[in-house]
Design an enzyme around this catalytic site. Sequence first.
Site, PDB file in Angstrom:
ATOM      1  CB  SER A 124      -0.861  -0.041   1.268  1.00  0.00           C
ATOM      2  OG  SER A 124      -1.426   1.216   1.517  1.00  0.00           O
ATOM      3  CE1 TYR A 148      -3.817  -2.818   5.612  1.00  0.00           C
ATOM      4  CE2 TYR A 148      -3.347  -0.493   5.221  1.00  0.00           C
ATOM      5  CZ  TYR A 148      -3.647  -1.761   4.738  1.00  0.00           C
ATOM      6  OH  TYR A 148      -3.762  -1.955   3.380  1.00  0.00           O
ATOM      7  CE  LYS A 152      -1.434  -4.547   3.334  1.00  0.00           C
ATOM      8  NZ  LYS A 152      -1.770  -5.843   2.753  1.00  0.00           N
TER       9      LYS A 152
HETATM   10  P1  NAD Z   1     -10.954  -6.986   1.190  1.00  0.00           P
HETATM   11  O1  NAD Z   1     -11.149  -6.967   2.663  1.00  0.00           O
HETATM   12  O2  NAD Z   1     -12.141  -6.798   0.325  1.00  0.00           O
HETATM   13  O3  NAD Z   1     -10.202  -8.319   0.748  1.00  0.00           O
HETATM   14  C1  NAD Z   1      -9.356  -9.043   1.588  1.00  0.00           C
HETATM   15  C2  NAD Z   1      -9.846 -10.474   1.586  1.00  0.00           C
HETATM   16  O4  NAD Z   1      -8.988 -11.270   2.400  1.00  0.00           O
HETATM   17  C3  NAD Z   1     -11.265 -10.624   2.132  1.00  0.00           C
HETATM   18  O5  NAD Z   1     -12.024 -11.361   1.195  1.00  0.00           O
HETATM   19  C4  NAD Z   1     -11.083 -11.390   3.436  1.00  0.00           C
HETATM   20  O6  NAD Z   1     -12.195 -12.211   3.730  1.00  0.00           O
HETATM   21  C5  NAD Z   1      -9.803 -12.160   3.153  1.00  0.00           C
HETATM   22  N1  NAD Z   1      -9.008 -12.515   4.344  1.00  0.00           N
HETATM   23  C6  NAD Z   1      -8.622 -11.712   5.367  1.00  0.00           C
HETATM   24  N2  NAD Z   1      -7.884 -12.416   6.245  1.00  0.00           N
HETATM   25  C7  NAD Z   1      -7.785 -13.679   5.763  1.00  0.00           C
HETATM   26  C8  NAD Z   1      -7.152 -14.858   6.237  1.00  0.00           C
HETATM   27  N3  NAD Z   1      -6.515 -14.894   7.407  1.00  0.00           N
HETATM   28  N4  NAD Z   1      -7.229 -15.985   5.488  1.00  0.00           N
HETATM   29  C9  NAD Z   1      -7.921 -15.972   4.302  1.00  0.00           C
HETATM   30  N5  NAD Z   1      -8.546 -14.894   3.826  1.00  0.00           N
HETATM   31  C10 NAD Z   1      -8.485 -13.751   4.548  1.00  0.00           C
HETATM   32  O7  NAD Z   1      -9.835  -5.875   0.864  1.00  0.00           O
HETATM   33  P2  NAD Z   1      -9.302  -5.341  -0.523  1.00  0.00           P
HETATM   34  O8  NAD Z   1      -9.636  -3.904  -0.574  1.00  0.00           O
HETATM   35  O9  NAD Z   1      -9.720  -6.232  -1.621  1.00  0.00           O
HETATM   36  O10 NAD Z   1      -7.729  -5.449  -0.257  1.00  0.00           O
HETATM   37  C11 NAD Z   1      -6.959  -6.549  -0.707  1.00  0.00           C
HETATM   38  C12 NAD Z   1      -5.535  -6.362  -0.232  1.00  0.00           C
HETATM   39  O11 NAD Z   1      -5.032  -5.126  -0.729  1.00  0.00           O
HETATM   40  C13 NAD Z   1      -5.385  -6.290   1.284  1.00  0.00           C
HETATM   41  O12 NAD Z   1      -4.198  -6.956   1.653  1.00  0.00           O
HETATM   42  C14 NAD Z   1      -5.265  -4.807   1.553  1.00  0.00           C
HETATM   43  O13 NAD Z   1      -4.531  -4.535   2.729  1.00  0.00           O
HETATM   44  C15 NAD Z   1      -4.512  -4.333   0.325  1.00  0.00           C
HETATM   45  N6  NAD Z   1      -4.740  -2.915   0.021  1.00  0.00           N
HETATM   46  C16 NAD Z   1      -6.018  -2.456  -0.102  1.00  0.00           C
HETATM   47  C17 NAD Z   1      -6.235  -1.111  -0.346  1.00  0.00           C
HETATM   48  C18 NAD Z   1      -7.644  -0.571  -0.450  1.00  0.00           C
HETATM   49  O14 NAD Z   1      -7.830   0.628  -0.286  1.00  0.00           O
HETATM   50  N7  NAD Z   1      -8.649  -1.367  -0.726  1.00  0.00           N
HETATM   51  C19 NAD Z   1      -5.147  -0.229  -0.498  1.00  0.00           C
HETATM   52  C20 NAD Z   1      -3.850  -0.746  -0.393  1.00  0.00           C
HETATM   53  C21 NAD Z   1      -3.664  -2.103  -0.130  1.00  0.00           C
HETATM   54  C1  UD1 Z   2      -6.770   5.253   4.062  1.00  0.00           C
HETATM   55  C2  UD1 Z   2      -5.793   4.730   5.069  1.00  0.00           C
HETATM   56  C3  UD1 Z   2      -4.630   4.060   4.348  1.00  0.00           C
HETATM   57  C4  UD1 Z   2      -5.146   2.974   3.418  1.00  0.00           C
HETATM   58  C5  UD1 Z   2      -6.149   3.609   2.454  1.00  0.00           C
HETATM   59  C6  UD1 Z   2      -6.760   2.623   1.518  1.00  0.00           C
HETATM   60  C7  UD1 Z   2      -5.988   6.225   7.009  1.00  0.00           C
HETATM   61  C8  UD1 Z   2      -5.308   7.270   7.833  1.00  0.00           C
HETATM   62  N1  UD1 Z   2      -5.331   5.816   5.912  1.00  0.00           N
HETATM   63  O1  UD1 Z   2      -6.108   6.180   3.237  1.00  0.00           O
HETATM   64  O2  UD1 Z   2      -3.739   3.504   5.284  1.00  0.00           O
HETATM   65  O3  UD1 Z   2      -4.080   2.396   2.696  1.00  0.00           O
HETATM   66  O4  UD1 Z   2      -7.208   4.208   3.222  1.00  0.00           O
HETATM   67  O5  UD1 Z   2      -7.569   1.720   2.203  1.00  0.00           O
HETATM   68  O6  UD1 Z   2      -7.052   5.750   7.336  1.00  0.00           O
HETATM   69  N2  UD1 Z   2     -12.252  11.485   3.804  1.00  0.00           N
HETATM   70  C9  UD1 Z   2     -13.251  12.370   4.211  1.00  0.00           C
HETATM   71  N3  UD1 Z   2     -14.388  11.841   4.757  1.00  0.00           N
HETATM   72  C10 UD1 Z   2     -14.596  10.498   4.905  1.00  0.00           C
HETATM   73  C11 UD1 Z   2     -13.566   9.610   4.476  1.00  0.00           C
HETATM   74  C12 UD1 Z   2     -12.418  10.147   3.947  1.00  0.00           C
HETATM   75  O7  UD1 Z   2     -13.108  13.590   4.097  1.00  0.00           O
HETATM   76  O8  UD1 Z   2     -15.643  10.086   5.423  1.00  0.00           O
HETATM   77  C13 UD1 Z   2     -11.052  12.054   3.174  1.00  0.00           C
HETATM   78  C14 UD1 Z   2      -9.765  11.731   3.914  1.00  0.00           C
HETATM   79  O9  UD1 Z   2      -9.495  12.708   4.887  1.00  0.00           O
HETATM   80  C15 UD1 Z   2      -8.751  11.723   2.750  1.00  0.00           C
HETATM   81  C16 UD1 Z   2      -9.559  11.222   1.560  1.00  0.00           C
HETATM   82  O10 UD1 Z   2     -10.926  11.465   1.906  1.00  0.00           O
HETATM   83  O11 UD1 Z   2      -8.334  13.039   2.490  1.00  0.00           O
HETATM   84  C17 UD1 Z   2      -9.358   9.749   1.266  1.00  0.00           C
HETATM   85  O12 UD1 Z   2      -9.627   8.995   2.453  1.00  0.00           O
HETATM   86  P1  UD1 Z   2      -9.626   7.387   2.472  1.00  0.00           P
HETATM   87  O13 UD1 Z   2     -10.529   6.892   1.411  1.00  0.00           O
HETATM   88  O14 UD1 Z   2      -9.921   6.959   3.869  1.00  0.00           O
HETATM   89  O15 UD1 Z   2      -8.155   6.997   2.048  1.00  0.00           O
HETATM   90  P2  UD1 Z   2      -6.745   7.449   2.680  1.00  0.00           P
HETATM   91  O16 UD1 Z   2      -6.915   8.387   3.806  1.00  0.00           O
HETATM   92  O17 UD1 Z   2      -5.887   7.894   1.554  1.00  0.00           O
END
Ligand code: NAD
Ligand code: UD1
Length: 337
Positions: A124, A148, A152
């Site tokens: 991330s 979190y 990572k």
């Molecule tokens: P998500 O929660 O929709 O998907 C994660 C999946 O992993 C879920 O289906 C959950 O049931 C499964 N899971 C969790 N723990 C598990 C375990 N112990 N064994 C088996 N399955 C398990 O999230 P996502 O948004 O699809 O994210 C996927 C990956 O990308 C995650 O590792 C997340 O940290 C990373 N990531 C997500 C974002 C984001 O904003 N969505 C940003 C950066 C990184």
């Molecule tokens: C957040 C996480 C980051 C994670 C990412 C993707 C925090 C501090 N960071 O990032 O670790 O990798 O999500 O899952 O939580 N915002 C509002 N109102 C809301 C929600 C968000 O104003 O109700 C604003 C936030 O202040 C930010 C932007 O929207 O400026 C994006 O927020 P968000 O979607 O939560 O993502 P990140 O903060 O970038």
Amino acid sequence: MKILVTGGAGYIGSHTTLLLLNAGYDVIVFDNFSNASAESIRQVEALTDKKTILIEGDIRSRKDLEEVFSNHKIDAVIHFAGLKAVGESVEQPLRYYENNVCGTVQLCEVMAEHGCRQIVFSSSATVYGDPHTTPIKEDFPLSATNPYGRSKLFVEEILKDLYISDAEWKVILLRYFNPVGAHESGRIGEDPSGIPNNLMPFIAQTAVGKREKLSIFGNDYDTHDGTGVRDYIHVVDLAEGHLKALEKLPDIKGVLTVNLGTGQGYSVLDMVKAFEKASGKKVPYVFAPRRNGDIAKCYADPAYAKKVLGWEAKRGIEEMCEDTWRWQSQNPNGYTY
Ligand code: NAD
Ligand code: UD1
């Protein structure tokens, strides 16, 4: 080729599974459904007219992993499984370390035992902490401000150590910026449980009438309109990045670290306006204090992804909002019909 997709029923995993099936891969989806529904995979199978092997299992369970690797010859793993809520990770750090870090250790041990040493890992942009400047390049200093983010960082380091210990390992660390959007069919998308922490699902639920108003966290940042700026990336672009990474894996030596972002930053107000336009709905909002741990600006330099993976994001803010709206309006309660 047979690919194990951990966390494959989740938001990014289900979109990636869809593309993998369309590209002709055999896909094993391995998920404990802690934050997902098997309905996502049923929809993916209907959309592609192809089948996955869907396994309910936990990456922390050696037995579950052993069973999969004993029964299948797996060529590579795309490792999405993990917990991802920042606030929750502060309250329950051990749960996050156990799931995200210990789970990955188990996974890698079983992979090595079965001769599978190719992995694409979901990292991330959070690993850049509060960057001194933008756009963010892959060689910027790393830090984390919550469990979190640290989980990572730890996994990135563990995977690098693994390669140092055994040069057979091939690892691609993908650092995602802010995934949003949904498949154009409107049949799979993000289905957060409870009140969404992230901006886009909150906006979408407000537009559909599930939430009264959006709180915008801070309007005094050093950005063009005072609200936070992020690099929102369409989830299908992100999924395409995984296919490119998979193609690249056999050719790399060691560990490749790549940003997946668009290079374009949008503010919270930009996103609200774009969503109102795409949905034709009003998104009422109020300004609220800054959220703890938030930064002003975060967007990628995507040049390295283009150079090494031949990948770049193609979908713009309109498509991100239109596709989110289609998913949200057709499935106001997510996968629970
Ligand atoms: P998500 O929660 O929709 O998907 C994660 C999946 O992993 C879920 O289906 C959950 O049931 C499964 N899971 C969790 N723990 C598990 C375990 N112990 N064994 C088996 N399955 C398990 O999230 P996502 O948004 O699809 O994210 C996927 C990956 O990308 C995650 O590792 C997340 O940290 C990373 N990531 C997500 C974002 C984001 O904003 N969505 C940003 C950066 C990184
Ligand atoms: C957040 C996480 C980051 C994670 C990412 C993707 C925090 C501090 N960071 O990032 O670790 O990798 O999500 O899952 O939580 N915002 C509002 N109102 C809301 C929600 C968000 O104003 O109700 C604003 C936030 O202040 C930010 C932007 O929207 O400026 C994006 O927020 P968000 O979607 O939560 O993502 P990140 O903060 O970038």
